[in-house]
Design a protein around this motif. Structure first.
Motif, PDB file in Angstrom:
ATOM      1  N   GLY A 201       0.778  -1.226   0.000  1.00  0.00           N
ATOM      2  CA  GLY A 201       0.000   0.000   0.000  1.00  0.00           C
ATOM      3  C   GLY A 201       0.808   1.274   0.000  1.00  0.00           C
ATOM      4  N   ASN A 202       2.142   1.180   0.131  1.00  0.00           N
ATOM      5  CA  ASN A 202       2.994   2.360   0.158  1.00  0.00           C
ATOM      6  C   ASN A 202       3.759   2.489  -1.155  1.00  0.00           C
ATOM      7  OD1 ASN A 202       2.411   3.012   2.908  1.00  0.00           O
ATOM      8  ND2 ASN A 202       3.745   1.325   3.526  1.00  0.00           N
ATOM      9  N   PRO A 203       3.947   3.714  -1.648  1.00  0.00           N
ATOM     10  CA  PRO A 203       4.695   3.887  -2.898  1.00  0.00           C
ATOM     11  C   PRO A 203       6.143   3.459  -2.728  1.00  0.00           C
ATOM     12  CG  PRO A 203       4.288   6.008  -1.849  1.00  0.00           C
ATOM     13  CD  PRO A 203       3.493   4.991  -1.091  1.00  0.00           C
ATOM     14  N   THR A 204       6.697   2.812  -3.737  1.00  0.00           N
ATOM     15  CA  THR A 204       8.101   2.410  -3.699  1.00  0.00           C
ATOM     16  C   THR A 204       8.955   3.527  -4.271  1.00  0.00           C
ATOM     17  OG1 THR A 204       8.083   1.416  -5.892  1.00  0.00           O
ATOM     18  CG2 THR A 204       7.440   0.004  -4.049  1.00  0.00           C
ATOM     19  N   LEU A 205      10.222   3.515  -3.908  1.00  0.00           N
ATOM     20  CA  LEU A 205      11.145   4.504  -4.443  1.00  0.00           C
ATOM     21  C   LEU A 205      11.256   4.357  -5.957  1.00  0.00           C
ATOM     22  CD1 LEU A 205      13.152   6.776  -4.000  1.00  0.00           C
ATOM     23  CD2 LEU A 205      14.896   5.053  -3.505  1.00  0.00           C
ATOM     24  N   THR A 206      11.327   3.123  -6.428  1.00  0.00           N
ATOM     25  CA  THR A 206      11.398   2.892  -7.868  1.00  0.00           C
ATOM     26  C   THR A 206      10.186   3.485  -8.573  1.00  0.00           C
ATOM     27  OG1 THR A 206      12.679   0.871  -7.605  1.00  0.00           O
ATOM     28  CG2 THR A 206      11.472   1.126  -9.651  1.00  0.00           C
ATOM     29  N   GLY A 207       8.997   3.238  -8.012  1.00  0.00           N
ATOM     30  CA  GLY A 207       7.787   3.780  -8.621  1.00  0.00           C
ATOM     31  C   GLY A 207       7.772   5.291  -8.684  1.00  0.00           C
TER      32      GLY A 207
END
Length: 393
Positions: free
Chosen positions: A252-258
């Motif tokens: 549910g949390n944004p990834t750094l890559t994204g």
């Protein structure tokens, strides 16, 4: 005074030692980390410091006999079972985070005067082996007292070993640190009840800095919250970035890559690198816009203020956030993650024969040393103002 002799447990890339040495000085007597990637990093930077490997396999009495007395033990034991991103198994025997019990055994055998511990915010709420706070519905005292749980177990074990302690939680984005990501961590400074915390302050003039910082400690949470309202932070680098490079969201949390692959303008493989722009930072070749002026993601989130704040704090311009990947796609650049965590340039990414996956895992598990140093200054300020030690000032 002679330099502090530091024992490092669960060393990672050495970030917690950097924090300790930045505030108190000292030299590392030994590392203890079995991870192959971390071991390569430690051997590359500290070839003369032995790495004892897996702490579960050590005879601590033999370690004490072979390496002599230590003044300070520093450790960031595994967080997998404490983190909200983990399975929530807690601080129990048989779990990765249960390695704390082996750390406690090492502390008992080595008997250092001081202990420094770092771990994730889940230390406040994860279950533990201790009966101090045994159930999720009765944790903490009623009223305004904090929930302790796993932290309570650690503090209880330290007390059983004859230590007093101060602890604090703060984000890497705290104004005194300035990171472009939040990365909240808990820090503990413990000292033997027969030791004088003032002794730490006699190394590198740390006492004055610590006391000055301690006067402002009460405003930490408010300042951090105010900053969080003004800026949008990039997602924190995590160890799983190396395994989940294609995911935009994790739990549910944004990834750094994204986040970084959607920054505008997206660097192209043909760019071949970065040039210094004439007015606004690092610009891409063959473009009229500079990357520094365009830290805006495709969804409209402007990361520019946070990026520029960390550039100012570290004195280093932000590297290109992505690099060429498979099939012409862009992927997270480990050099960018290394910059985000505040490690010296190339500390992880320039180590020979270290895979990209191992680079990202080491960075994601590492300590933001500037964050740790600020926490230690605050904690030392509290320790020396402890009524039991005022007379020794």
């Amino acid at each position: 005074m002679s330099p502090l002799r530091i024992a490092s447990f669960c060393s990672g890339f050495g970030g917690l030692e950097m924090a300790v040495q930045a505030v108190f000085g000292g030299q590392t007597v030994f590392h203890a980390d079995p991870d192959p990637g971390a071991s390569k990093i430690l051997a590359h930077h500290w070839p003369d410091v032995p790495n004892l490997g897996d702490i579960t396999a050590l005879d601590w009495c033999q370690v004490a006999a072979e390496h002599g007395p230590v003044d300070l033990a520093a450790m960031g034991f595994p967080c997998q079972d404490l983190s909200l991103a983990g399975l929530g198994n807690g601080l129990r025997p048989g779990t990765r985070s249960g390695l704390w019990l082996h750390c406690a055994a090492g502390i008992e055998a080595l008997n250092p005067r001081f202990v420094v511990i770092e771990n994730v915010r889940g230390l406040l709420s994860a279950p533990a082996h201790s009966d101090l706070e045994p159930c999720p519905w009765c944790v903490g005292d009623r009223g305004d007292e904090p929930v302790l749980r796993a932290l309570g177990a650690v503090l209880g074990d330290l007390a059983d070993l004859g230590f007093d302690a101060e602890w604090i939680g703060l984000p890497a984005s705290h104004p005194a640190v300035g990171s472009c990501h939040e990365r909240w961590r808990e820090f503990i400074l413990a000292w033997r009840t027969d030791a004088d915390p003032h002794d730490l302050g006699r190394h590198r003039g740390a006492r004055d800095d610590a006391e000055a910082g301690g006067r402002h400690e009460s405003a930490d949470r408010g300042d951090a919250a105010a900053v969080a309202e003004r800026l949008m932070f990039l997602p924190t680098p995590v160890a799983s970035d190396g395994d989940r490079a294609s995911l935009t969201y994790s739990r549910g949390n944004p990834t750094l890559t994204g986040a970084v692959v959607n920054l505008l303008p997206t660097p192209l493989a043909s760019d071949g690198g970065l040039n210094r722009g004439s007015s606004a930072g690092w610009g891409l070749r063959n473009t009229s816009k500079t990357l520094d002026a365009q830290w805006v993601a495709a969804d409209g989130v402007d990361y520019g203020p946070a990026i520029r704040r960390w550039e100012a704090a570290t004195g280093r311009p932000a590297p290109c956030p992505t690099e060429p990947g498979a099939k012409g796609n862009r992927r997270l650049n480990p050099v960018f993650s290394e910059w985000m965590i505040g490690a010296p340039a190339g500390h992880v990414t320039a180590v020979p024969d270290l895979s990209r996956k191992d680079q990202l895992r080491a960075i994601g598990n590492g300590v933001v040393w500037r964050q740790g140093a600020h926490a230690l200054r605050l904690l030392h300020g509290r320790a020396v103002h402890n009524p039991a030690h005022l007379a020794a000032a």
